[in-house]
Design a protein around this motif. Structure first.
Motif, PDB file in Angstrom:
ATOM      1  N   LEU A   1       0.817  -1.211   0.000  1.00 28.53           N
ATOM      2  CA  LEU A   1       0.000   0.000   0.000  1.00 28.53           C
ATOM      3  C   LEU A   1       0.853   1.264   0.000  1.00 28.53           C
ATOM      4  CD1 LEU A   1      -2.812  -1.138   2.450  1.00 28.53           C
ATOM      5  CD2 LEU A   1      -3.028  -0.735  -0.010  1.00 28.53           C
ATOM      6  N   MET A   2       1.973   1.237   0.721  1.00 25.28           N
ATOM      7  CA  MET A   2       2.836   2.411   0.788  1.00 25.28           C
ATOM      8  C   MET A   2       3.595   2.656  -0.521  1.00 25.28           C
ATOM      9  SD  MET A   2       2.171   3.779   3.661  1.00 25.28           S
ATOM     10  CE  MET A   2       3.419   5.053   3.699  1.00 25.28           C
ATOM     11  N   SER A   3       3.557   1.693  -1.437  1.00 26.17           N
ATOM     12  CA  SER A   3       4.220   1.891  -2.726  1.00 26.17           C
ATOM     13  C   SER A   3       3.411   2.812  -3.647  1.00 26.17           C
ATOM     14  CB  SER A   3       4.483   0.546  -3.413  1.00 26.17           C
ATOM     15  OG  SER A   3       3.272  -0.031  -3.853  1.00 26.17           O
ATOM     16  N   TYR A   4       2.154   3.060  -3.285  1.00 26.95           N
ATOM     17  CA  TYR A   4       1.352   4.008  -4.054  1.00 26.95           C
ATOM     18  C   TYR A   4       1.871   5.420  -3.822  1.00 26.95           C
ATOM     19  CZ  TYR A   4      -2.257   0.640  -5.301  1.00 26.95           C
ATOM     20  OH  TYR A   4      -2.925  -0.416  -5.833  1.00 26.95           O
ATOM     21  N   SER A   5       1.623   6.280  -4.779  1.00 24.56           N
ATOM     22  CA  SER A   5       1.966   7.689  -4.633  1.00 24.56           C
ATOM     23  C   SER A   5       1.254   8.238  -3.398  1.00 24.56           C
ATOM     24  CB  SER A   5       1.525   8.441  -5.895  1.00 24.56           C
ATOM     25  OG  SER A   5       1.535   9.816  -5.679  1.00 24.56           O
ATOM     26  N   THR A   6       1.972   8.963  -2.559  1.00 23.78           N
ATOM     27  CA  THR A   6       1.428   9.447  -1.297  1.00 23.78           C
ATOM     28  C   THR A   6       0.114  10.224  -1.466  1.00 23.78           C
ATOM     29  OG1 THR A   6       3.638   9.476  -0.341  1.00 23.78           O
ATOM     30  CG2 THR A   6       1.964  10.778   0.786  1.00 23.78           C
ATOM     31  N   PRO A   7       0.028  11.194  -2.383  1.00 28.11           N
ATOM     32  CA  PRO A   7      -1.244  11.924  -2.513  1.00 28.11           C
ATOM     33  C   PRO A   7      -2.409  11.020  -2.946  1.00 28.11           C
ATOM     34  CG  PRO A   7       0.517  13.133  -3.605  1.00 28.11           C
ATOM     35  CD  PRO A   7       1.075  11.797  -3.214  1.00 28.11           C
ATOM     36  N   TRP A   8      -2.140  10.051  -3.816  1.00 26.33           N
ATOM     37  CA  TRP A   8      -3.198   9.148  -4.266  1.00 26.33           C
ATOM     38  C   TRP A   8      -3.626   8.207  -3.148  1.00 26.33           C
ATOM     39  CZ3 TRP A   8      -6.163  10.150  -8.125  1.00 26.33           C
ATOM     40  CH2 TRP A   8      -5.680  10.848  -9.228  1.00 26.33           C
TER      41      TRP A   8
ATOM     42  N   LYS B   1      14.862  13.235  17.349  1.00 26.80           N
ATOM     43  CA  LYS B   1      13.497  13.738  17.247  1.00 26.80           C
ATOM     44  C   LYS B   1      13.081  13.693  15.780  1.00 26.80           C
ATOM     45  CE  LYS B   1      12.790  15.110  21.521  1.00 26.80           C
ATOM     46  NZ  LYS B   1      11.764  14.609  22.366  1.00 26.80           N
ATOM     47  N   LYS B   2      12.299  12.678  15.453  1.00 28.82           N
ATOM     48  CA  LYS B   2      11.790  12.588  14.092  1.00 28.82           C
ATOM     49  C   LYS B   2      10.605  13.519  13.952  1.00 28.82           C
ATOM     50  CE  LYS B   2      12.800   7.878  12.628  1.00 28.82           C
ATOM     51  NZ  LYS B   2      12.193   6.615  12.219  1.00 28.82           N
ATOM     52  N   LYS B   3      10.555  14.204  12.851  1.00 27.24           N
ATOM     53  CA  LYS B   3       9.408  15.050  12.580  1.00 27.24           C
ATOM     54  C   LYS B   3       8.369  14.191  11.869  1.00 27.24           C
ATOM     55  CE  LYS B   3       7.976  19.266  10.346  1.00 27.24           C
ATOM     56  NZ  LYS B   3       8.328  20.348   9.437  1.00 27.24           N
ATOM     57  N   PRO B   4       7.139  14.151  12.392  1.00 27.27           N
ATOM     58  CA  PRO B   4       6.118  13.325  11.753  1.00 27.27           C
ATOM     59  C   PRO B   4       5.856  13.784  10.319  1.00 27.27           C
ATOM     60  CG  PRO B   4       5.317  14.273  13.817  1.00 27.27           C
ATOM     61  CD  PRO B   4       6.652  14.864  13.542  1.00 27.27           C
ATOM     62  N   THR B   5       5.628  12.820   9.446  1.00 29.70           N
ATOM     63  CA  THR B   5       5.342  13.129   8.049  1.00 29.70           C
ATOM     64  C   THR B   5       4.005  12.522   7.669  1.00 29.70           C
ATOM     65  OG1 THR B   5       6.371  11.105   7.226  1.00 29.70           O
ATOM     66  CG2 THR B   5       7.819  13.044   7.485  1.00 29.70           C
ATOM     67  N   ILE B   6       3.482  12.931   6.528  1.00 28.74           N
ATOM     68  CA  ILE B   6       2.215  12.380   6.059  1.00 28.74           C
ATOM     69  C   ILE B   6       2.369  10.895   5.739  1.00 28.74           C
ATOM     70  CG2 ILE B   6       2.467  12.993   3.618  1.00 28.74           C
ATOM     71  CD1 ILE B   6      -0.771  13.158   5.709  1.00 28.74           C
ATOM     72  N   LYS B   7       3.554  10.487   5.275  1.00 22.27           N
ATOM     73  CA  LYS B   7       3.784   9.059   5.013  1.00 22.27           C
ATOM     74  C   LYS B   7       3.683   8.250   6.305  1.00 22.27           C
ATOM     75  CE  LYS B   7       6.157   8.154   0.859  1.00 22.27           C
ATOM     76  NZ  LYS B   7       6.720   6.983   0.331  1.00 22.27           N
ATOM     77  N   MET B   8       4.230   8.783   7.381  1.00 20.95           N
ATOM     78  CA  MET B   8       4.129   8.101   8.671  1.00 20.95           C
ATOM     79  C   MET B   8       2.668   8.019   9.106  1.00 20.95           C
ATOM     80  SD  MET B   8       7.326  10.013  10.502  1.00 20.95           S
ATOM     81  CE  MET B   8       7.409   9.143  12.050  1.00 20.95           C
ATOM     82  N   ALA B   9       1.934   9.091   8.875  1.00 21.80           N
ATOM     83  CA  ALA B   9       0.517   9.117   9.243  1.00 21.80           C
ATOM     84  C   ALA B   9      -0.277   8.107   8.420  1.00 21.80           C
ATOM     85  CB  ALA B   9      -0.051  10.520   9.053  1.00 21.80           C
ATOM     86  N   LEU B  10       0.030   7.999   7.126  1.00 22.42           N
ATOM     87  CA  LEU B  10      -0.662   7.032   6.266  1.00 22.42           C
ATOM     88  C   LEU B  10      -0.378   5.604   6.726  1.00 22.42           C
ATOM     89  CD1 LEU B  10      -0.052   8.720   2.805  1.00 22.42           C
ATOM     90  CD2 LEU B  10      -2.269   8.381   3.908  1.00 22.42           C
ATOM     91  N   LYS B  11       0.875   5.332   7.055  1.00 23.01           N
ATOM     92  CA  LYS B  11       1.233   3.995   7.525  1.00 23.01           C
ATOM     93  C   LYS B  11       0.490   3.665   8.812  1.00 23.01           C
ATOM     94  CE  LYS B  11       5.095   1.056   8.854  1.00 23.01           C
ATOM     95  NZ  LYS B  11       6.536   0.932   9.031  1.00 23.01           N
TER      96      LYS B  11
END
Length: 158
Positions: free
Chosen positions: A74-81, A121-131
């Protein structure tokens, strides 16, 4: 002139948000269209008749390796899609705050268990949120978690 430069990023942000809302609205309308309703009914019928199913010898929700593969797929999909698809299907917004909450929860658990992690300190990203969204909403099942952990673990695998 200075005022225009300060407002320009805000205007860009507003325009980007407007485009995202419009895309979400179009996706929602399409997902709920009669054509998609027919496709979902056909899929449901195939699943209920057992003509479409996961292999019976593999429990995706209980097998950590399969979960990991599903997440990678699932994470191999383009992040916005991927974000648009998940938000459309679940009717919820996927935001960076999801990753922030998860990181705080895991940090608390690590401290409680005495696991020392580097002070990175990792900054949260949208990819992390999607996962995290996929783990919590798609690949977690309370009954299976209870069955295999006997109520001793509250963390989903992934």
């Amino acid at each position: 002139n200075e005022i225009r430069e300060v407002n320009l990023p805000t205007l860009r942000t507003l325009l980007l948000q407007r485009k995202m809302v419009q895309a979400n609205q179009r996706a929602f309308i399409f997902y709920n269209s009669p054509e998609m309703e027919l496709i979902r009914c056909i899929l449901e019928r195939e699943i209920l008749s057992k003509r479409l199913a996961f292999r019976s010898d593999q429990d995706v929700l209980a097998n950590v390796n399969l979960k990991s593969q599903m997440i990678s797929l699932l994470m191999s999909y383009s992040t916005p899609w991927l974000q648009l698809g998940l938000e459309t299907i679940f009717g919820e917004s996927v935001t960076v705050e999801i990753a922030t909450k998860s990181m705080k929860k895991h940090s608390h658990i690590r401290r409680t268990l005495g696991i020392i992690s580097p002070n990175v300190k990792k900054k949260p990203t949208i990819k992390m949120a999607l996962k995290q969204f996929i783990i919590e909403k798609v690949l977690s099942d309370a009954q299976i978690q209870s069955k295999y952990t006997h109520g001793k673990c509250s963390l989903p695998s992934g």
